[in-house]
Design an enzyme around this catalytic site. Structure first.
Site, mmCIF file in Angstrom:
data_model
loop_
_atom_site.group_PDB
_atom_site.id
_atom_site.type_symbol
_atom_site.label_atom_id
_atom_site.label_comp_id
_atom_site.label_asym_id
_atom_site.label_seq_id
_atom_site.Cartn_x
_atom_site.Cartn_y
_atom_site.Cartn_z
ATOM 1 N N LYS A 44 0.851 -1.183 0.000
ATOM 2 C CA LYS A 44 0.000 0.000 0.000
ATOM 3 C C LYS A 44 0.890 1.238 0.000
ATOM 4 O O LYS A 44 1.471 1.602 1.013
ATOM 5 C CB LYS A 44 -0.894 0.045 1.246
ATOM 6 C CG LYS A 44 -2.030 1.052 1.075
ATOM 7 C CD LYS A 44 -2.473 1.681 2.377
ATOM 8 C CE LYS A 44 -1.651 2.852 2.797
ATOM 9 N NZ LYS A 44 -1.624 3.995 1.873
ATOM 10 N N GLY A 77 6.491 5.091 8.619
ATOM 11 C CA GLY A 77 5.602 6.241 8.716
ATOM 12 C C GLY A 77 5.719 6.892 10.083
ATOM 13 O O GLY A 77 6.747 6.773 10.755
ATOM 14 N N SER A 78 4.651 7.534 10.483
ATOM 15 C CA SER A 78 4.717 8.340 11.707
ATOM 16 C C SER A 78 4.468 7.494 12.961
ATOM 17 O O SER A 78 3.805 6.457 12.889
ATOM 18 C CB SER A 78 3.678 9.451 11.610
ATOM 19 O OG SER A 78 2.405 8.882 11.425
ATOM 20 N N GLY A 109 2.063 4.205 13.628
ATOM 21 C CA GLY A 109 2.812 3.004 14.030
ATOM 22 C C GLY A 109 2.230 2.387 15.293
ATOM 23 O O GLY A 109 2.116 1.162 15.408
ATOM 24 N N GLU A 118 9.363 1.433 11.115
ATOM 25 C CA GLU A 118 10.392 2.467 10.909
ATOM 26 C C GLU A 118 9.675 3.800 11.052
ATOM 27 O O GLU A 118 8.892 4.173 10.173
ATOM 28 C CB GLU A 118 11.004 2.364 9.506
ATOM 29 C CG GLU A 118 11.733 1.077 9.214
ATOM 30 C CD GLU A 118 13.030 0.920 9.981
ATOM 31 O OE1 GLU A 118 13.493 1.914 10.587
ATOM 32 O OE2 GLU A 118 13.558 -0.191 10.005
ATOM 33 N N CYS A 178 13.200 11.192 7.517
ATOM 34 C CA CYS A 178 13.079 10.695 8.899
ATOM 35 C C CYS A 178 14.342 10.969 9.689
ATOM 36 O O CYS A 178 14.290 11.211 10.891
ATOM 37 C CB CYS A 178 12.758 9.211 8.880
ATOM 38 S SG CYS A 178 13.874 8.283 7.832
ATOM 39 N N GLU A 202 8.869 16.020 15.843
ATOM 40 C CA GLU A 202 9.286 15.940 14.439
ATOM 41 C C GLU A 202 8.438 16.916 13.613
ATOM 42 O O GLU A 202 7.208 16.838 13.627
ATOM 43 C CB GLU A 202 9.079 14.510 13.942
ATOM 44 C CG GLU A 202 9.609 14.288 12.551
ATOM 45 C CD GLU A 202 9.406 12.849 12.078
ATOM 46 O OE1 GLU A 202 8.342 12.277 12.367
ATOM 47 O OE2 GLU A 202 10.312 12.330 11.414
HETATM 48 P P1 NAD Z 1 1.996 8.390 7.915
HETATM 49 O O1 NAD Z 1 2.172 7.624 9.190
HETATM 50 O O2 NAD Z 1 0.972 9.429 7.851
HETATM 51 O O3 NAD Z 1 1.687 7.401 6.714
HETATM 52 C C1 NAD Z 1 2.539 6.308 6.413
HETATM 53 C C2 NAD Z 1 1.730 5.264 5.700
HETATM 54 O O4 NAD Z 1 0.758 4.761 6.617
HETATM 55 C C3 NAD Z 1 0.946 5.777 4.495
HETATM 56 O O5 NAD Z 1 0.986 4.798 3.492
HETATM 57 C C4 NAD Z 1 -0.445 5.916 5.047
HETATM 58 O O6 NAD Z 1 -1.428 5.776 4.072
HETATM 59 C C5 NAD Z 1 -0.511 4.748 6.009
HETATM 60 N N1 NAD Z 1 -1.558 4.848 7.032
HETATM 61 C C6 NAD Z 1 -2.189 5.964 7.476
HETATM 62 N N2 NAD Z 1 -3.129 5.625 8.386
HETATM 63 C C7 NAD Z 1 -3.076 4.284 8.523
HETATM 64 C C8 NAD Z 1 -3.798 3.351 9.324
HETATM 65 N N3 NAD Z 1 -4.751 3.725 10.170
HETATM 66 N N4 NAD Z 1 -3.478 2.040 9.230
HETATM 67 C C9 NAD Z 1 -2.498 1.639 8.396
HETATM 68 N N5 NAD Z 1 -1.798 2.477 7.599
HETATM 69 C C10 NAD Z 1 -2.075 3.780 7.672
HETATM 70 O O7 NAD Z 1 3.462 8.917 7.589
HETATM 71 P P2 NAD Z 1 3.884 9.834 6.374
HETATM 72 O O8 NAD Z 1 3.365 11.185 6.710
HETATM 73 O O9 NAD Z 1 3.562 9.197 5.080
HETATM 74 O O10 NAD Z 1 5.468 9.795 6.506
HETATM 75 C C11 NAD Z 1 6.139 10.593 7.376
HETATM 76 C C12 NAD Z 1 6.574 9.837 8.598
HETATM 77 O O11 NAD Z 1 7.325 8.683 8.212
HETATM 78 C C13 NAD Z 1 7.499 10.635 9.473
HETATM 79 O O12 NAD Z 1 7.193 10.441 10.836
HETATM 80 C C14 NAD Z 1 8.865 10.047 9.141
HETATM 81 O O13 NAD Z 1 9.851 10.246 10.108
HETATM 82 C C15 NAD Z 1 8.539 8.628 8.937
HETATM 83 N N6 NAD Z 1 9.583 7.978 8.139
HETATM 84 C C16 NAD Z 1 10.441 7.115 8.752
HETATM 85 C C17 NAD Z 1 11.457 6.508 8.029
HETATM 86 C C18 NAD Z 1 12.406 5.538 8.682
HETATM 87 O O14 NAD Z 1 13.148 4.888 7.955
HETATM 88 N N7 NAD Z 1 12.439 5.434 9.997
HETATM 89 C C19 NAD Z 1 11.596 6.808 6.678
HETATM 90 C C20 NAD Z 1 10.707 7.704 6.085
HETATM 91 C C21 NAD Z 1 9.703 8.278 6.825
#
Ligand code: NAD
Length: 489
Positions: free
Chosen positions: A179, A232-233, A237, A254, A288, A385
């Protein structure tokens, strides 16, 4: 002529076929640099996820029925096709995620291809062990694929982070439902098509686009998904961790970061400031591991701040298609608002916004590179962040002070340390709470080296051999060498 006629419309990719979403709904995808509509993409539903998971489960047998080395060749053919089609992929990634095209060509695309080739090489090297536990039995382990993997990808490095998940999972013999982030699905859809062209059997790699709260949620809740790999965030997570408990799914998370880049007075300031600025402003700060807290020793604080401002002035903000653009927009109007809100919060908390701080006066979701001084460690802009081009420059007195401040957030993804003192850089590197520490450099990743954090930065490691553990389960096998095994011999 109606302009929308030329706007592509993308279906889901399930079991090797493009299928319209059950809902019949498509979401609008924008170019964040121009705010123009560039595509319509299927909004998948929980039912679509179910169909994709079933296809992935059925494909497990097919994928694992193929000789490991042959699976490696298919992954290598995918890498070849990514290379052959790279102009198209680079352009898609740049227009969809608002990344400067030169930067995608230099960084994201080669990293995505390298990741694919690296794990293609692992397919026939995922070995168990013969463990000499006793003399009357042959005892050994094999590593089996965990099964169906649900991969949830963020929008900041869609193709690169997508391949960080797809390549190792497929190399381990897993099948997948991927996804992509709802804002940036275009390269994932194309990768799914290229995988089929490379000879990957239908159902091995399914791409289900749509909202996180619908498609992501359904993947996490689905009993047919054995493992979720998420980037993601931290908030999402946390929800994934709770959801995965329903059927004890394996997960890797992550998550975010608030990395400290520590500059000691004896550092090579030219290099430290150059890397410090790109460490926080690269990808408009949507990284990130962005070094968003620049910790500077008192004696060189003013000089470093002056030089950072100079660097920020030199950043060419512009259209992402221009080869010399260094900084593009934020990914969406929502992300732009979040960043501008944080800039306000910083000002209200009493930090000094000494450079930038405004939306750029042009079309697109651009925010100026922004520098705050007089930042106290406890302020929100130093603890949370922001995920935008905002640097908090924080003073420190000595080594102990720097370590205390650097380690004083809930995150622990990465950190940097700059000093000419060889003993100090190692001491500090060991004391820092971070999954990766860069010494006299900043921001590099390589698929051969483990990547990840702890705390609000998540858990588990991607990359390298470590990632193979994410997608395999060890199985212990006993073979009796005698008629009847008794007490240990
Ligand atoms: P996000 O958490 O909003 O979204 C990440 C993914 O999760 C997207 O595909 C989104 O559609 C999905 N998602 C949203 N709600 C969900 C739910 N209820 N259930 C399952 N999936 C869901 O994050 P973002 O805004 O896309 O990315 C930014 C974040 O990602 C920042 O916090 C950043 O630090 C982190 N990040 C971490 C790394 C790492 O390697 N540690 C790398 C890149 C980004």
């Amino acid at each position: 002529m109606n302009a929308s006629i030329n706007i592509p419309k993308h279906d889901l990719l399930i079991d090797g076929k493009r299928v319209p979403p059950g809902t019949g709904n498509y979401s609008t995808i924008l170019n964040p640099a121009t705010e123009e509509v560039i595509a319509y993409v299927a909004s998948g539903s929980a039912r679509d996820v179910d169909v994709a998971v079933r296809a992935a489960r059925a494909a497990l047998k097919v994928w694992n029925g193929i000789r490991a080395a042959e699976r490696g060749m298919i992954l290598n053919r995918l890498a070849d096709l990514m290379e052959k089609n790279q102009d198209e992929l680079i352009s898609l990634e740049s227009t969809n995620a608002g990344k400067p095209i030169a930067s995608v060509r230099r960084q994201d695309m080669p990293a995505a291809i390298d990741t694919t080739r690296y794990y293609a090489g692992w397919t026939d090297k995922i070995m168990g062990q013969v463990v000499p536990a006793r003399t009357d039995a042959l005892t050994y382990t094999v590593r089996e694929p965990v099964g169906v993997v649900g991969a949830i990808v963020p929008w900041n490095f869609p193709i690169m982070i997508g391949m960080w998940k797809i390549a190792p999972a497929l190399a381990c013999g897993c099948t997948m439902v991927v996804k992509p982030a709802e804002l940036t699905p275009l390269t994932a859809i194309r990768i799914g098509e290229l995988a089929l062209e490379a000879g990957m059997p239908p159902g091995v790699l399914n791409i289900v686009t749509g909202r996180g709260s619908v498609v992501g949620d359904a993947m996490v809740a689905h009993p047919g998904v054995d493992k979720v790999t998420f980037t993601g965030s931290p908030n999402i997570g946390r929800g994934i961790m709770q959801g995965a408990a329903s059927n004890f799914k394996r997960i890797t998370l992550e998550l975010g970061g608030k990395s400290a880049n520590i500059i000691f007075k004896d550092a090579d300031l030219d290099n430290a400031v150059r890397a410090g600025a790109s460490g926080v402003f690269f990808n408009a700060g949507q990284v990130c591991s962005a070094g968003s807290r620049i910790l500077v020793q008192n004696e060189v604080y003013d000089e470093v701040v002056d030089r950072l401002i100079q660097r920020a002035k030199e950043i060419r903000i512009g259209d992402t298609v221009q080869q010399d653009t260094i900084m593009g927009p934020l990914v969406s109007s929502g992300q732009m608002k979040t960043v501008l809100d944080y800039i306000d919060i910083g000002k209200k908390e009493g930090a000094s916004c000494i450079y930038g701080g405004e939306r750029v006066d042009r079309k697109g979701f651009y925010v100026e590179p922004t520098i705050f001084t007089n930042v106290e460690h406890e302020m929100r802009i130093s603890q949370e962040e922001i995920f935008g081009p905002v640097a908090s420059v924080i003073r420190f007195k000595d080594e102990a002070d720097a370590i205390r401040i650097a380690n004083g957030t809930a995150f622990s993804l990465a950190a940097g340390v700059w000093s000419g003192d060889i003993g100090r850089v190692h001491r500090v590197a060991h004391a820092l709470k971070a999954g990766t520490v860069w010494i006299n450099t900043y921001g590099f990743t390589d698929v051969r080296l483990p990547w990840g954090g702890t705390g609000e930065s998540g858990f588990g490691r991607e990359h390298g051999e470590a990632a193979l553990e994410n997608f395999t389960e060890p199985k212990t096998i006993w073979l009796s060498l005698t008629e009847r095994l008794g007490s240990p011999r």
